[in-house]
Design a protein around this motif. Structure first.
Motif, PDB file in Angstrom:
ATOM      1  N   MET A 116       0.836  -1.198   0.000  1.00  0.00           N
ATOM      2  CA  MET A 116       0.000   0.000   0.000  1.00  0.00           C
ATOM      3  C   MET A 116       0.869   1.245   0.000  1.00  0.00           C
ATOM      4  N   ASN A 153      -2.358  -9.543   1.183  1.00  0.00           N
ATOM      5  CA  ASN A 153      -1.690  -8.504   1.958  1.00  0.00           C
ATOM      6  C   ASN A 153      -1.700  -8.962   3.407  1.00  0.00           C
ATOM      7  N   TYR A 154      -0.532  -9.242   3.937  1.00  0.00           N
ATOM      8  CA  TYR A 154      -0.392  -9.579   5.353  1.00  0.00           C
ATOM      9  C   TYR A 154       1.054  -9.231   5.674  1.00  0.00           C
ATOM     10  N   TYR A 155       1.261  -7.929   5.972  1.00  0.00           N
ATOM     11  CA  TYR A 155       2.613  -7.379   6.050  1.00  0.00           C
ATOM     12  C   TYR A 155       3.459  -8.000   7.157  1.00  0.00           C
ATOM     13  N   TRP A 200      -7.587  -3.436  -6.733  1.00  0.00           N
ATOM     14  CA  TRP A 200      -8.004  -4.770  -7.187  1.00  0.00           C
ATOM     15  C   TRP A 200      -9.098  -5.299  -6.271  1.00  0.00           C
ATOM     16  N   THR A 250      -4.272  -6.997  16.328  1.00  0.00           N
ATOM     17  CA  THR A 250      -3.947  -8.285  15.725  1.00  0.00           C
ATOM     18  C   THR A 250      -2.600  -8.771  16.270  1.00  0.00           C
ATOM     19  N   TYR A 256      -0.529  -4.375  14.153  1.00  0.00           N
ATOM     20  CA  TYR A 256      -1.494  -3.860  13.177  1.00  0.00           C
ATOM     21  C   TYR A 256      -2.810  -3.644  13.932  1.00  0.00           C
ATOM     22  N   GLN A 315      -2.357 -17.428   5.821  1.00  0.00           N
ATOM     23  CA  GLN A 315      -2.108 -16.176   5.100  1.00  0.00           C
ATOM     24  C   GLN A 315      -3.365 -15.305   4.974  1.00  0.00           C
ATOM     25  N   PHE A 356      -8.068  -3.060   3.971  1.00  0.00           N
ATOM     26  CA  PHE A 356      -7.155  -2.929   5.121  1.00  0.00           C
ATOM     27  C   PHE A 356      -7.881  -2.733   6.442  1.00  0.00           C
ATOM     28  N   SER A 372     -10.023  -4.731   7.484  1.00  0.00           N
ATOM     29  CA  SER A 372     -10.361  -6.082   7.940  1.00  0.00           C
ATOM     30  C   SER A 372      -9.128  -6.767   8.536  1.00  0.00           C
ATOM     31  N   GLY A 373      -8.883  -6.529   9.805  1.00  0.00           N
ATOM     32  CA  GLY A 373      -7.687  -7.041  10.472  1.00  0.00           C
ATOM     33  C   GLY A 373      -7.663  -8.561  10.555  1.00  0.00           C
ATOM     34  N   LYS A 374      -6.456  -9.114  10.374  1.00  0.00           N
ATOM     35  CA  LYS A 374      -6.273 -10.578  10.386  1.00  0.00           C
ATOM     36  C   LYS A 374      -5.714 -11.043  11.726  1.00  0.00           C
TER      37      LYS A 374
HETATM   38  N1  MTE Z   1      -4.307  -7.627   8.746  1.00  0.00           N
HETATM   39  C1  MTE Z   1      -3.054  -7.663   9.261  1.00  0.00           C
HETATM   40  N2  MTE Z   1      -2.880  -8.080  10.527  1.00  0.00           N
HETATM   41  N3  MTE Z   1      -1.963  -7.295   8.530  1.00  0.00           N
HETATM   42  C2  MTE Z   1      -2.082  -6.850   7.241  1.00  0.00           C
HETATM   43  O1  MTE Z   1      -1.071  -6.516   6.600  1.00  0.00           O
HETATM   44  N4  MTE Z   1      -3.627  -6.340   5.383  1.00  0.00           N
HETATM   45  C3  MTE Z   1      -4.961  -5.803   5.083  1.00  0.00           C
HETATM   46  C4  MTE Z   1      -6.069  -6.717   5.613  1.00  0.00           C
HETATM   47  N5  MTE Z   1      -5.762  -7.188   6.952  1.00  0.00           N
HETATM   48  C5  MTE Z   1      -3.398  -6.782   6.663  1.00  0.00           C
HETATM   49  C6  MTE Z   1      -4.496  -7.208   7.469  1.00  0.00           C
HETATM   50  C7  MTE Z   1      -5.172  -5.525   3.661  1.00  0.00           C
HETATM   51  S1  MTE Z   1      -4.323  -4.200   3.003  1.00  0.00           S
HETATM   52  C8  MTE Z   1      -6.051  -6.254   2.893  1.00  0.00           C
HETATM   53  S2  MTE Z   1      -6.415  -5.795   1.300  1.00  0.00           S
HETATM   54  C9  MTE Z   1      -6.677  -7.487   3.407  1.00  0.00           C
HETATM   55  O2  MTE Z   1      -6.229  -7.828   4.719  1.00  0.00           O
HETATM   56  C10 MTE Z   1      -6.327  -8.633   2.478  1.00  0.00           C
HETATM   57  O3  MTE Z   1      -6.994  -9.811   2.853  1.00  0.00           O
HETATM   58  P1  MTE Z   1      -6.750 -11.146   2.001  1.00  0.00           P
HETATM   59  O4  MTE Z   1      -5.264 -11.336   1.874  1.00  0.00           O
HETATM   60  O5  MTE Z   1      -7.414 -12.234   2.765  1.00  0.00           O
HETATM   61  O6  MTE Z   1      -7.381 -10.906   0.652  1.00  0.00           O
END
Ligand code: MTE
Length: 333
Positions: free
Chosen positions: A1, A92-94, A153, A184, A203, A231, A246, A248-250
């Motif tokens: 990004m 994207n999962y930095y 995208w 996260t 994050y 991932q 972005f 939507s935190g993972k």
């Molecule tokens: N969550 C965490 N912890 N770290 C990240 O880098 N990237 C975000 C988001 N959640 C991110 C994150 C971004 S920029 C996007 S576009 C989406 O997750 C991507 O989700 P996907 O890889 O499942 O499509």
């Protein structure tokens, strides 16, 4: 990004964009069938649909996690589902690196079990939930959402989970709670990307309480009928379909209720580029690029890429437009 590379960071080739030789040969067979007349056309149509369904299916290496069809309005789109391969290799999962292919390669070191999520702050009943408590908290639903990344995208992904509101109700937010902060995982032992200073870890993301309570806001545990691959944010993540991806935190570890707007990782990194709201809006450009159109992953690339018009609130305006009635969306971007 934020990262600038020669190709602007978002034009990497993904698996479905290269025509494998067997597909090329199959296409020639279809052309021969077409020459046989209408019967051949129908057959070719069926074959194409079947091939798309095959592509969307996961390889079946992860535990199944089916969900019932969701009753939430706007929870599904009629658009073709992106292939599992694209959804799980273009990420994207930095915390696992900044290239789109890094998370799929590096996230094997993430341990999604045992796992706990602490729900705290301005609530009557704070609680630390174990993953199994969360999996049992409410029935799993399948929701096919568009995911629109701020980079331009998009994909269409069948998530499995339930509305975040189900969890929020259990902890009883106080009247003073106005926002929700999502923290996260940041563990150097599991996440090689934390060594880079690209973001201020962990994050962190945030929503207004009414956004967090909206039925479309999904706490996702799976996709394509299986548990989330690492991932994509195992073992649980947020999916807020009307906002840029972005938000939507993972791999969530903490959910905190506050009376102040939370500081979010991307806003701290570049406030003029990433606002707190970050609602998908084709009329408000990012300072470095337009947001009017998008490229659906799997629909070609480069000069021949088909571009779709980006929809207001990513197409979820009938469900969420009211949340922003009277707000200047240029100011609150
Ligand atoms: N969550 C965490 N912890 N770290 C990240 O880098 N990237 C975000 C988001 N959640 C991110 C994150 C971004 S920029 C996007 S576009 C989406 O997750 C991507 O989700 P996907 O890889 O499942 O499509």
């Amino acid at each position: 990004m934020l990262i600038r590379t020669q190709n602007n960071g978002h034009q990497h080739l993904v698996a479905s964009e290269i025509t494998p030789p067997q597909d090329y040969l199959r296409r020639r067979e279809w052309l021969q069938q077409l020459a046989l007349g209408a019967g051949g056309v129908a057959l070719a149509g069926w074959a194409a649909r079947d091939a798309r369904a095959q592509m969307a299916r996961p390889p079946g290496k992860l535990a199944p996690l089916p969900g019932a069809k969701s009753a939430v309005s706007g929870a599904s789109t009629m658009e073709a589902v992106s292939s599992y391969e694209d959804a799980s290799t273009y990420n994207n999962y930095y915390e696992f690196g900044t290239d789109k292919s890094d998370p799929a390669a590096a996230a094997k070191s993430l341990k999604p079990r045992p796992w706990t999520v602490s729900v705290e702050g301005l609530v009557k009943a704070p609680k630390t939930f174990g993953l199994d408590d969360l999996l049992r908290l409410s029935p799993m639903e399948e929701r096919i959402y568009r995911l629109r990344c701020v980079e331009g995208w998009s994909m269409v992904i069948p998530w499995v989970g339930y509305s975040l509101a189900e969890l929020i109700k259990r902890v009883e937010p106080l009247g003073s709670a106005k926002y929700v902060e999502f923290v996260t995982l940041a563990d150097k032992a599991q996440m090689p990307g934390l060594r880079s200073g690209v973001l201020d870890w962990p994050y962190v993301e945030g929503l207004r309480l009414d956004e967090a309570m909206h039925p479309l806001t999904l706490l996702a545990f799976g996709m394509y009928g299986e548990v989330l691959p690492n991932q994509n944010g195992a073992p649980l993540r947020l999916v807020v379909p009307w906002k840029y991806g972005f938000k939507s935190g993972k791999s969530l570890v903490k959910i905190r209720f506050t009376d102040k707007e939370p500081r979010t990782a991307w806003n701290v990194a570049a406030a003029q580029e990433y606002g707190f709201y970050s609602n998908v809006n084709p009329d408000v450009a990012h300072p470095r690029w337009s947001q009017a159109t998008e490229r659906r992953i799997g629909e070609g690339q480069g000069l021949f890429a088909k571009r779709r018009k980006t929809l207001m609130f990513n197409g979820y305006e009938p469900q969420v437009g009211q949340l922003y009635a009277g707000m200047d969306l240029r100011k609150y971007f």
